[in-house]
Motif scaffolding. Structure first.
Motif, PDB file in Angstrom:
ATOM      1  N   LEU A  42       6.106   7.136  10.364  1.00  0.00           N
ATOM      2  CA  LEU A  42       6.146   8.237   9.413  1.00  0.00           C
ATOM      3  C   LEU A  42       6.000   7.749   7.978  1.00  0.00           C
ATOM      4  N   MET A  43       6.308   6.483   7.750  1.00  0.00           N
ATOM      5  CA  MET A  43       6.246   5.937   6.394  1.00  0.00           C
ATOM      6  C   MET A  43       4.862   5.406   6.036  1.00  0.00           C
ATOM      7  N   VAL A  44       4.049   5.077   7.050  1.00  0.00           N
ATOM      8  CA  VAL A  44       2.742   4.477   6.776  1.00  0.00           C
ATOM      9  C   VAL A  44       1.863   5.373   5.904  1.00  0.00           C
ATOM     10  N   PRO A  45       1.682   6.671   6.225  1.00  0.00           N
ATOM     11  CA  PRO A  45       0.838   7.505   5.352  1.00  0.00           C
ATOM     12  C   PRO A  45       1.382   7.611   3.931  1.00  0.00           C
ATOM     13  N   ASN A  46       2.712   7.688   3.794  1.00  0.00           N
ATOM     14  CA  ASN A  46       3.300   7.776   2.461  1.00  0.00           C
ATOM     15  C   ASN A  46       3.086   6.489   1.667  1.00  0.00           C
ATOM     16  N   MET A  47       3.127   5.345   2.340  1.00  0.00           N
ATOM     17  CA  MET A  47       2.874   4.080   1.653  1.00  0.00           C
ATOM     18  C   MET A  47       1.427   4.017   1.173  1.00  0.00           C
ATOM     19  N   ILE A  48       0.493   4.562   1.971  1.00  0.00           N
ATOM     20  CA  ILE A  48      -0.910   4.602   1.543  1.00  0.00           C
ATOM     21  C   ILE A  48      -1.056   5.502   0.322  1.00  0.00           C
ATOM     22  N   THR A  49      -0.327   6.626   0.306  1.00  0.00           N
ATOM     23  CA  THR A  49      -0.362   7.519  -0.846  1.00  0.00           C
ATOM     24  C   THR A  49       0.158   6.827  -2.103  1.00  0.00           C
ATOM     25  N   VAL A  50       1.256   6.070  -1.946  1.00  0.00           N
ATOM     26  CA  VAL A  50       1.808   5.327  -3.091  1.00  0.00           C
ATOM     27  C   VAL A  50       0.805   4.283  -3.590  1.00  0.00           C
ATOM     28  N   LEU A  51       0.132   3.604  -2.657  1.00  0.00           N
ATOM     29  CA  LEU A  51      -0.890   2.633  -3.060  1.00  0.00           C
ATOM     30  C   LEU A  51      -2.023   3.316  -3.813  1.00  0.00           C
ATOM     31  N   ALA A  52      -2.370   4.532  -3.398  1.00  0.00           N
ATOM     32  CA  ALA A  52      -3.412   5.275  -4.103  1.00  0.00           C
ATOM     33  C   ALA A  52      -2.979   5.584  -5.536  1.00  0.00           C
ATOM     34  N   ILE A  53      -1.725   5.976  -5.720  1.00  0.00           N
ATOM     35  CA  ILE A  53      -1.218   6.242  -7.070  1.00  0.00           C
ATOM     36  C   ILE A  53      -1.264   4.969  -7.911  1.00  0.00           C
ATOM     37  N   CYS A  54      -0.849   3.855  -7.316  1.00  0.00           N
ATOM     38  CA  CYS A  54      -0.884   2.574  -8.039  1.00  0.00           C
ATOM     39  C   CYS A  54      -2.308   2.216  -8.448  1.00  0.00           C
ATOM     40  N   ALA A  55      -3.275   2.460  -7.561  1.00  0.00           N
ATOM     41  CA  ALA A  55      -4.666   2.157  -7.882  1.00  0.00           C
ATOM     42  C   ALA A  55      -5.170   3.038  -9.018  1.00  0.00           C
ATOM     43  N   LEU A  77     -11.256   3.593  -5.523  1.00  0.00           N
ATOM     44  CA  LEU A  77     -10.384   3.120  -4.446  1.00  0.00           C
ATOM     45  C   LEU A  77      -9.229   4.084  -4.236  1.00  0.00           C
ATOM     46  N   ALA A  78      -8.666   4.582  -5.327  1.00  0.00           N
ATOM     47  CA  ALA A  78      -7.585   5.564  -5.218  1.00  0.00           C
ATOM     48  C   ALA A  78      -8.053   6.822  -4.500  1.00  0.00           C
ATOM     49  N   ALA A  79      -9.277   7.267  -4.821  1.00  0.00           N
ATOM     50  CA  ALA A  79      -9.830   8.447  -4.149  1.00  0.00           C
ATOM     51  C   ALA A  79     -10.018   8.184  -2.657  1.00  0.00           C
ATOM     52  N   PHE A  80     -10.475   6.964  -2.315  1.00  0.00           N
ATOM     53  CA  PHE A  80     -10.658   6.625  -0.909  1.00  0.00           C
ATOM     54  C   PHE A  80      -9.326   6.595  -0.161  1.00  0.00           C
ATOM     55  N   LEU A  81      -8.319   5.947  -0.739  1.00  0.00           N
ATOM     56  CA  LEU A  81      -7.009   5.874  -0.098  1.00  0.00           C
ATOM     57  C   LEU A  81      -6.393   7.259   0.037  1.00  0.00           C
ATOM     58  N   ASP A  82      -6.560   8.071  -1.008  1.00  0.00           N
ATOM     59  CA  ASP A  82      -6.004   9.421  -0.961  1.00  0.00           C
ATOM     60  C   ASP A  82      -6.720  10.277   0.085  1.00  0.00           C
ATOM     61  N   GLY A  83      -7.971   9.936   0.372  1.00  0.00           N
ATOM     62  CA  GLY A  83      -8.721  10.706   1.362  1.00  0.00           C
ATOM     63  C   GLY A  83      -8.378  10.355   2.797  1.00  0.00           C
ATOM     64  N   ILE A  84      -7.873   9.144   3.027  1.00  0.00           N
ATOM     65  CA  ILE A  84      -7.606   8.720   4.401  1.00  0.00           C
ATOM     66  C   ILE A  84      -6.143   8.851   4.797  1.00  0.00           C
ATOM     67  N   ASP A  85      -5.236   9.054   3.822  1.00  0.00           N
ATOM     68  CA  ASP A  85      -3.826   9.093   4.192  1.00  0.00           C
ATOM     69  C   ASP A  85      -3.502  10.275   5.098  1.00  0.00           C
ATOM     70  N   GLY A  86      -4.133  11.425   4.820  1.00  0.00           N
ATOM     71  CA  GLY A  86      -3.896  12.584   5.676  1.00  0.00           C
ATOM     72  C   GLY A  86      -4.448  12.393   7.079  1.00  0.00           C
ATOM     73  N   ARG A  87      -5.633  11.778   7.166  1.00  0.00           N
ATOM     74  CA  ARG A  87      -6.225  11.536   8.483  1.00  0.00           C
ATOM     75  C   ARG A  87      -5.387  10.538   9.282  1.00  0.00           C
ATOM     76  N   ILE A  88      -4.874   9.514   8.614  1.00  0.00           N
ATOM     77  CA  ILE A  88      -4.017   8.547   9.302  1.00  0.00           C
ATOM     78  C   ILE A  88      -2.721   9.211   9.747  1.00  0.00           C
ATOM     79  N   ALA A  89      -2.189  10.110   8.925  1.00  0.00           N
ATOM     80  CA  ALA A  89      -0.968  10.823   9.302  1.00  0.00           C
ATOM     81  C   ALA A  89      -1.187  11.658  10.564  1.00  0.00           C
ATOM     82  N   ARG A  90      -2.337  12.338  10.630  1.00  0.00           N
ATOM     83  CA  ARG A  90      -2.621  13.123  11.838  1.00  0.00           C
ATOM     84  C   ARG A  90      -2.876  12.226  13.039  1.00  0.00           C
ATOM     85  N   LEU A  91      -3.510  11.072  12.811  1.00  0.00           N
ATOM     86  CA  LEU A  91      -3.779  10.147  13.901  1.00  0.00           C
ATOM     87  C   LEU A  91      -2.489   9.576  14.474  1.00  0.00           C
TER      88      LEU A  91
END
Length: 291
Positions: A42-55, A77-91
């Motif tokens: 459950l934390m993996v997608p949120n960590m990707i979102t945080v990385l997107a903010i950092c980028a 890169l931030a746009a890419f990470l922000d685009g995949i976090d939701g898909r990873i969460a659903r996966l």
């Protein structure tokens, strides 16, 4: 003669302990689940979102340091990470209300604030106050666009076209489009005042496209690729990635221009299929729409 003191009944010790446990349990539930009770998936997608903010924020810092190539790369890169976090969460089956809210806040930074500041530092400051006003309008338009998207996504009853089309240019595409003057500047176009004034008008135009009711193809339809076209499609993707890695800014210019050219065709396709504009249905997420 001293009279006996009358004390208030405090209840039995067992009753007090039960009330304490009940109150403690209520407080724990109000605070939410404890950290040790949250699975790692459950934390993996949120960590990707945080990385997107950092980028995205790192891109702003790099822009102020005049390292514009890295700044634009970090924003993309931030746009890419922000685009995949939701898909990873659903996966991972790790979607949550917290993740949805976190993603919305990240979108404001990555698609609104970061591109606007990078563009302003690179070019729009040459237009003085007009450039800053254009950057403000763009950033606010991103917030309005995301608010409308969230409202439409939360509706229980959705129109059939919502699975295929957005209302207005989506925020990730808007961030990619608004940086077009930066791509041109990195290719050698001088960041002078005339260019800055034109870029300011262009920035406001992108902001308008995001908050407009223009039907924009989302790419989320259930259309499938024919079997005989699978390999050619893979080769096209490989070719695009290769050119992006080799001729980065030329490829981004072509990508942005191709996206802009495709908008009228997407709107025409929507009109042929559904016969009216999205604004006529009253469910585009604006205040006053009926539920």
């Amino acid at each position: 003669m001293e009279e006996p003191r009358h004390e208030q009944s405090a209840g039995s010790p067992e009753q007090s302990a039960a009330e304490h446990v009940d109150a403690t349990g209520t407080h724990d539930k109000a605070r939410g689940p404890r950290l040790r009770e949250i699975p790692l998936r459950l934390m993996v997608p949120n960590m990707i979102t945080v990385l997107a903010i950092c980028a995205g924020l790192s891109g702003v810092r790099l822009a102020f340091e005049n390292r514009f190539e890295l700044a634009v790369a970090m924003v993309l890169l931030a746009a890419f990470l922000d685009g995949i976090d939701g898909r990873i969460a659903r996966l991972l089956k790790a979607t949550s209300s917290f993740g949805v809210q976190m993603d919305s806040l990240a979108d404001i930074i990555n698609f609104g604030v970061a591109p606007a500041l990078v563009l302003y530092v690179f070019l729009l400051d040459q237009a003085r106050s007009l450039g800053w006003i254009a950057a403000l309008i763009y950033a606010i338009a991103v917030g309005l666009r995301l608010a409308r998207f969230n409202v439409m996504a939360e509706r229980q009853v959705k129109a059939s076209w919502q699975s295929e089309y957005f209302v207005g240019v989506p925020a990730p595409a808007g961030a990619m489009l608004v940086l077009l003057p930066v791509y041109l500047g990195l290719l050698g176009l001088a960041p002078e005042r005339t260019f800055a004034l034109i870029a300011s008008v262009y920035t406001v135009l992108i902001a308008f496209l995001m908050v407009s009711r223009l039907p924009v193809w989302s790419g989320k339809s259930e259309n499938r690729v024919r079997r005989d076209l699978v390999l050619p499609v893979i080769l096209v993707v490989v070719f695009y990635v290769a050119t992006l890695m080799t001729y980065t800014w030329e490829t981004m210019v072509v990508t942005a221009m191709a996206y802009l050219v495709s908008l009228p065709f997407g709107a025409r396709s929507w009109q042929r299929k559904y016969g009216d504009w999205p604004g006529g249905h009253g469910n585009d997420g604006l205040p006053g729409d009926s539920e």
